[in-house]
Design a protein around this motif. Structure first.
Motif, short mmCIF file in Angstrom:
data_model
loop_
_atom_site.label_atom_id
_atom_site.label_comp_id
_atom_site.label_asym_id
_atom_site.label_seq_id
_atom_site.Cartn_x
_atom_site.Cartn_y
_atom_site.Cartn_z
N PHE A 1 10.00 -0.76 3.06
CA PHE A 1 9.16 -0.91 1.87
C PHE A 1 9.04 0.44 1.16
CE2 PHE A 1 7.58 -4.44 4.56
CZ PHE A 1 7.77 -5.48 3.67
N ALA A 2 9.15 0.41 -0.15
CA ALA A 2 9.11 1.65 -0.93
C ALA A 2 7.69 2.10 -1.23
CB ALA A 2 9.88 1.48 -2.24
N SER A 3 6.75 1.18 -1.24
CA SER A 3 5.36 1.53 -1.55
C SER A 3 4.43 0.54 -0.87
CB SER A 3 5.12 1.52 -3.07
OG SER A 3 5.31 0.21 -3.61
N GLY A 4 3.15 0.88 -0.88
CA GLY A 4 2.16 0.01 -0.24
C GLY A 4 0.92 -0.13 -1.10
N SER A 5 0.26 -1.27 -0.98
CA SER A 5 -0.99 -1.52 -1.68
C SER A 5 -1.96 -2.20 -0.73
CB SER A 5 -0.75 -2.39 -2.91
OG SER A 5 -1.96 -2.62 -3.61
N GLY A 6 -3.21 -1.78 -0.77
CA GLY A 6 -4.21 -2.38 0.10
C GLY A 6 -4.21 -1.81 1.50
N LEU A 7 -3.48 -0.71 1.73
CA LEU A 7 -3.47 -0.11 3.06
C LEU A 7 -4.80 0.56 3.38
CD1 LEU A 7 0.14 1.34 3.01
CD2 LEU A 7 -0.67 -0.67 4.26
N ILE A 8 -5.58 0.84 2.34
CA ILE A 8 -6.97 1.27 2.51
C ILE A 8 -7.89 0.20 1.95
CG2 ILE A 8 -8.74 2.87 1.66
CD1 ILE A 8 -6.85 5.12 1.96
N ASP A 9 -8.84 -0.24 2.73
CA ASP A 9 -9.91 -1.12 2.26
C ASP A 9 -11.22 -0.35 2.45
OD1 ASP A 9 -11.91 -3.05 1.88
OD2 ASP A 9 -10.52 -4.66 2.39
N ALA A 10 -11.60 0.41 1.42
CA ALA A 10 -12.77 1.28 1.53
C ALA A 10 -14.04 0.47 1.73
CB ALA A 10 -12.89 2.16 0.29
N GLY A 11 -14.08 -0.73 1.15
CA GLY A 11 -15.27 -1.55 1.29
C GLY A 11 -15.53 -1.96 2.73
N GLU A 12 -14.46 -2.18 3.49
CA GLU A 12 -14.61 -2.54 4.90
C GLU A 12 -14.50 -1.32 5.82
OE1 GLU A 12 -15.54 -5.32 5.96
OE2 GLU A 12 -15.31 -6.57 4.18
N GLY A 13 -14.22 -0.14 5.23
CA GLY A 13 -14.12 1.07 6.04
C GLY A 13 -12.92 1.06 6.95
N VAL A 14 -11.78 0.51 6.47
CA VAL A 14 -10.58 0.33 7.29
C VAL A 14 -9.37 0.86 6.55
CG1 VAL A 14 -9.04 -1.41 8.30
CG2 VAL A 14 -11.51 -1.71 8.46
N TYR A 15 -8.42 1.43 7.30
CA TYR A 15 -7.10 1.64 6.73
C TYR A 15 -6.05 1.21 7.75
CZ TYR A 15 -5.68 5.90 9.30
OH TYR A 15 -5.30 6.80 10.27
N PHE A 16 -4.85 0.87 7.24
CA PHE A 16 -3.80 0.34 8.08
C PHE A 16 -2.66 1.34 8.20
CE2 PHE A 16 -5.98 -3.45 6.58
CZ PHE A 16 -6.10 -4.19 7.74
N GLU A 17 -2.21 1.51 9.43
CA GLU A 17 -1.04 2.33 9.72
C GLU A 17 0.17 1.40 9.84
OE1 GLU A 17 0.49 5.50 13.16
OE2 GLU A 17 -1.36 4.35 13.42
N VAL A 18 1.24 1.72 9.11
CA VAL A 18 2.46 0.92 9.16
C VAL A 18 3.32 1.41 10.32
CG1 VAL A 18 4.50 0.14 7.90
CG2 VAL A 18 2.36 0.58 6.66
N LEU A 19 3.60 0.52 11.27
CA LEU A 19 4.40 0.86 12.44
C LEU A 19 5.67 0.02 12.48
CD1 LEU A 19 1.54 0.90 15.13
CD2 LEU A 19 2.53 2.86 13.93
#
Length: 616
Positions: free
Chosen positions: A218-236
């Motif tokens: 994937f060249a880019s990502g969207s929604g990897l941070i959800d500040a409202g829920e205090g979460v971010y996602f690491e792509v593995l």
């Protein structure tokens, strides 16, 4: 923090609603997509009446010139022959198609299907052919599971994974999954959404994509941070799949995300997305800067807006800490220092021309919630707002801001890193701001040479510093010249220190201490041990308080509830006129009604000399 959801284009929102295609009665004719791959089929349908046999013959003829068929309309027609005889037209832009229909038509389609750029392929099911996606691939309605033979994602494609539970599946309380038995050729954007209030736990893994083999990414990502829920996602990634690992969003990154705001609120998601990609630098390998027009809230009452450029550097060692480095440059920005930038009555400083460099460090240690923030710059076009009692004159002031963020060892982080051995620079226009201070104490102030006037009662000038507080606006000063006029006499201080606290109701306490100054009234040969000038318009007695404004400080002494300026002089020695000699502790006050000078003395002596005689 306010939860920010990604805003999809309107056609995507419509398309994600099942059966949202538009049917309009027209003449007895079926209109197809303008896509060139439809030209043989369009010709076959040009007559007044067509059936499924002629349509399939047209598709067979088309196979000699193209190996894939676009999804728009064809899958609808093949799954619903009545649509042809009913002589209706289907809108082919913003159209949602279901993978379940592809599985029914896979033989007829020759095992190859293309989802065009303005289309969505949703639903759950299996298609064992070759799927090429240039639009949006979104399993389920949602979530859902799709099983594919091969998958090719185009550069303009988006693949949306929605997460509403801990396991993959179709329906509520699951998460999206795509399983590719063969080759998955990845490109475009990976999108992530949390659904139905679901919040992952720290370290939770979601296996959203499996494959037999893979190429690209994937060249880019969207929604990897959800500040409202205090979460971010690491792509593995692994040899047979791609997963998303949830992490609690650390306080310093959360503050960065919440501090930045685009002038166009719809672009706030783009800012979050860029930060989310940078936190996944090991996957995207893209640290290109991001320019936008917007605002930043530094904290401590500082906010600025203008043209900004946000930059990123991964994995830097500073003062023994491995950190991610964010830099921000603001040029020709406007700004505010005070309680409320949107209020016309709250006391504050307004600046219309600010250049600013910001250094933001985030610890890469996931067990450490700490971070550090520095800002340097110049602010011009200054004015005091929200207060008719105090006015400011200054051509330019310097901004110096440094704060610890988050927590370290479970306690609030209030110390800074020593930057002297690992200086970082931020270029803003033609100016380079270099952060190399060894100082580890927090500070937040704008300071420089300026003048204050307090309702015509007292005027001061010198080096002034300003900071915001929970109760209003604070000022401290050094090298101050202070003056008040009464009864034709100019009284005041030279080389003084200053403290000023303006409350939210725009009353204030003022104090300056230094060398006594007097001009007029026949005073000559003047000396004094100390002098203290005070003014309290709050109407109540005030206790002692310490003001710390950046590198400037002043202790406001306890003072009574008096609304008139009083100058207390200790150890005064002076001659008044030709014959009167006075000494002692004197208090000079300006009468608010008449403007006359009133003097009260204690421990004083006075003598009159006439010729060789002296009496007193």
């Amino acid at each position: 923090m306010n939860k920010t959801k990604r805003s999809r284009p309107a056609w995507v929102k419509r398309a994600l609603r099942p059966n949202s295609f538009r049917v309009e009665p027209l003449e007895p004719r079926v209109l197809l997509s303008a896509d060139p791959v439809f030209s043989p089929i369009a010709a076959a349908l040009a007559g007044d009446r067509q059936d499924i046999k002629s349509l399939t013959e047209a598709y067979s003829a088309q196979q000699s010139s193209t190996s894939s068929v676009s999804v728009p309309l064809l899958s609808r027609l093949l799954s619903n022959p009545a649509a042809i005889s009913a002589a209706q037209t289907f809108a082919v832009d913003a159209t949602l198609f279901d993978i379940g229909q592809l599985s029914l038509q896979s033989g007829l389609l020759g095992g190859a299907v293309r989802v065009a750029g303005n289309e969505v392929l949703g639903g759950s099911g299996a298609f064992e052919g070759d799927l090429t996606v240039e639009g949006l691939l979104s399993p389920g309605y949602s979530p859902g599971v799709q099983n594919l033979g091969t998958l090719t994602l185009g550069a303009g494609s988006a693949t949306l994974f929605e997460i509403a539970g801990a396991t993959p599946g179709t329906g509520a309380n699951f998460y999206d999954q795509i399983n590719v038995s063969g080759l998955a050729s990845l490109d475009g954007q990976i999108q992530v959404d949390l659904l139905n209030g679901y919040r992952p736990t720290d370290g939770q893994v979601f296996n959203v994509l499996t494959y037999g083999s893979v190429s690209g990414g994937f060249a880019s990502g969207s929604g990897l941070i959800d500040a409202g829920e205090g979460v971010y996602f690491e792509v593995l990634t692994a040899s047979k799949g791609l997963s998303l690992k949830a992490h609690v969003l650390d306080a310093s990154t959360a503050q960065l995300v919440s501090a930045l705001r685009s002038a166009v609120s719809a672009n706030d998601q783009a800012l979050q997305d860029r930060v989310g990609q940078w936190l996944n630098f090991d996957y995207f390998r893209n640290n290109s800067s991001y320019s936008f027009t917007g605002s930043i809230a530094l904290g401590e009452g500082f906010s600025l807006s203008g043209s900004a450029t946000l930059g990123f550097t991964n994995n830097v060692v500073i003062a023994g800490q491995t950190v991610d480095v964010f830099t921000l440059g603001l040029e020709n920005a406007s700004g505010h220092l005070g309680l409320d930038a949107n209020s016309t009555s709250a006391p504050g400083l307004k600046f219309t021309d600010a250049d600013l460099g910001v250094l933001w460090l985030r610890s890469e240690n996931l067990a450490n919630d700490g971070g550090w923030l520095w800002a340097e710059g110049t602010v011009s076009g200054l004015s005091m707002v929200g207060s008719s009692n105090v006015s400011l004159t200054a051509s330019s002031l310097t901004l110096d801001f440094a704060q610890g963020l988050g927590t370290t060892g479970g306690v609030a982080n209030t110390t800074l890193l020593d930057l002297s051995a690992a200086a970082r620079s931020v270029v803003v226009g033609s100016t380079t701001y270099t952060f190399d201070s060894a100082t580890t104490t927090e500070r937040a102030a704008v300071s420089g040479t300026g003048s204050l006037n307090m309702a015509g009662l007292v005027s001061v000038s010198g080096t002034l510093g300003f900071a915001s507080s929970v109760s209003g606006l604070l000022a401290a000063g050094t090298g101050i010249t202070a003056r008040m006029n009464a009864g034709g006499v100019s009284l005041g201080l030279d080389n003084a220190s200053l403290g000023l606290a303006i409350d939210s109701n725009n009353t204030y306490q003022f104090e300056a201490s230094g060398s006594f100054y007097v001009n007029g009234g026949g005073f000559a040969n003047v000396s004094a041990t100390s002098a203290l000038l005070r003014l309290n318009t709050t109407g109540v007695t005030q206790a002692e308080k310490v003001l710390q404004v950046g590198g400037l400080s002043h202790t406001l002494s306890a003072m009574g509830a008096t609304a008139d300026p009083v100058l207390n002089v200790t150890g005064l020695q002076a001659r008044i006129g030709e014959s009167l000699q006075v000494s002692g502790n004197l208090s000079f006050e300006r009468d608010a009604t008449t403007g006359n000078l009133e003097v009260v003395a204690s421990n004083a002596s006075a003598s009159v000399r006439v010729g060789d005689m002296r009496a007193g």
